[in-house]
Write an enzyme that holds these catalytic residues in place. Structure first.
Site, mmCIF file in Angstrom:
data_model
loop_
_atom_site.group_PDB
_atom_site.id
_atom_site.type_symbol
_atom_site.label_atom_id
_atom_site.label_comp_id
_atom_site.label_asym_id
_atom_site.label_seq_id
_atom_site.Cartn_x
_atom_site.Cartn_y
_atom_site.Cartn_z
ATOM 1 N N SER A 135 100.401 9.299 47.324
ATOM 2 C CA SER A 135 100.737 8.021 47.937
ATOM 3 C C SER A 135 101.969 7.446 47.261
ATOM 4 O O SER A 135 102.250 7.756 46.100
ATOM 5 C CB SER A 135 99.558 7.053 47.782
ATOM 6 O OG SER A 135 99.929 5.720 48.032
ATOM 7 N N TYR A 148 94.022 2.841 42.105
ATOM 8 C CA TYR A 148 94.305 3.967 42.998
ATOM 9 C C TYR A 148 95.661 4.589 42.680
ATOM 10 O O TYR A 148 95.795 5.819 42.594
ATOM 11 C CB TYR A 148 94.268 3.468 44.441
ATOM 12 C CG TYR A 148 94.501 4.528 45.489
ATOM 13 C CD1 TYR A 148 93.454 5.304 45.945
ATOM 14 C CD2 TYR A 148 95.770 4.724 46.046
ATOM 15 C CE1 TYR A 148 93.660 6.273 46.927
ATOM 16 C CE2 TYR A 148 95.982 5.675 47.018
ATOM 17 C CZ TYR A 148 94.923 6.448 47.461
ATOM 18 O OH TYR A 148 95.133 7.409 48.425
#
Length: 221
Positions: A135, A148
């Site tokens: 990501s 995350y």
């Protein structure tokens, strides 16, 4: 037929990739925690498919995935797509519950490395490849994404080092961009994320990656 293991394949990007690879002639081993959803996903696919429900943090389940791939001829590709977001709404690091952070790292880093280790001998024997789904939160300091994002940053470094240690293996760390998935919706509860593209939109880029087999590295779709 080449064989791929895809984790987190009952919905979202994992399911879209399963359809794309099946259409491209791959045999598949699909993983997800929900047995009913995974079975329903597998029934949609025309080619040879093994649906193996379980949790990738479990060593026995990881072994079962690799064994299922061996039954189909052996894994040529491992797509480490499964993951967890962590607490929602996303907390600041100053308030991040450490038990939640441990789960994020357990699933998004340790379990993915462990599954890669389990599959690695067969992948090397078959001139195979590993995909780690990452990501932009791994490289950008977005408020709320410390848990995350830091886990994905660790996963990216694992991918880089693995590529250096096992040059016979292709290792791609792939950032598909913002997608309209349940996980992304959970990151923005109550917000409209319909402007994000559907996971199916990036599948051709993944198929092209597997066809062209560039050198190991980070890929932004």
């Amino acid at each position: 037929m080449p064989v791929a293991i895809i984790t987190g394949a009952s919905r979202g990007l994992g399911l879209a990739l399963a359809h794309g690879l099946s259409d491209a002639g791959w045999s598949l081993v699909l993983d997800a925690r929900g047995a009913e959803d995974l079975a329903a996903a597998a029934e949609q696919l025309p080619g040879p498919v093994r649906a193996v429900a379980g949790d990738i943090t479990d060593a026995g389940h990881r072994a079962d995935l690799v064994a299922a791939a061996a039954e189909l001829g052996g894994p040529d590709l491992l797509v480490n797509n499964a993951g967890v977001l962590g607490p929602s709404p996303l907390p600041a690091l100053s308030d991040f519950p450490l038990d939640g952070l441990r789960e994020v790292y357990e699933v998004n880093v340790l379990a993915q490395l462990a599954l890669t280790q389990e599959a690695l001998p067969a992948l090397v024997d078959r001139d195979g490849a590993v995909v780690f789904v990452t990501s932009d939160a791994a490289v950008e300091p977005y408020p709320g994404w410390g848990g995350y994002g830091s886990a994905k940053a660790a996963l990216e470094q694992i991918g880089k080092v693995l590529a250096a240690e096992v040059p016979a293996l292709r290792v791609w760390v792939v950032d598909p961009g913002d997608l309209r998935t349940k996980m992304h919706q959970d990151a923005f509860p109550g917000e409209d994320i319909s402007d994000r593209q559907l996971p199916e939109a990036v599948v051709p880029a993944y198929v092209k990656l597997l066809t062209e087999r560039p050198e190991s590295g980070r890929v932004r779709l």
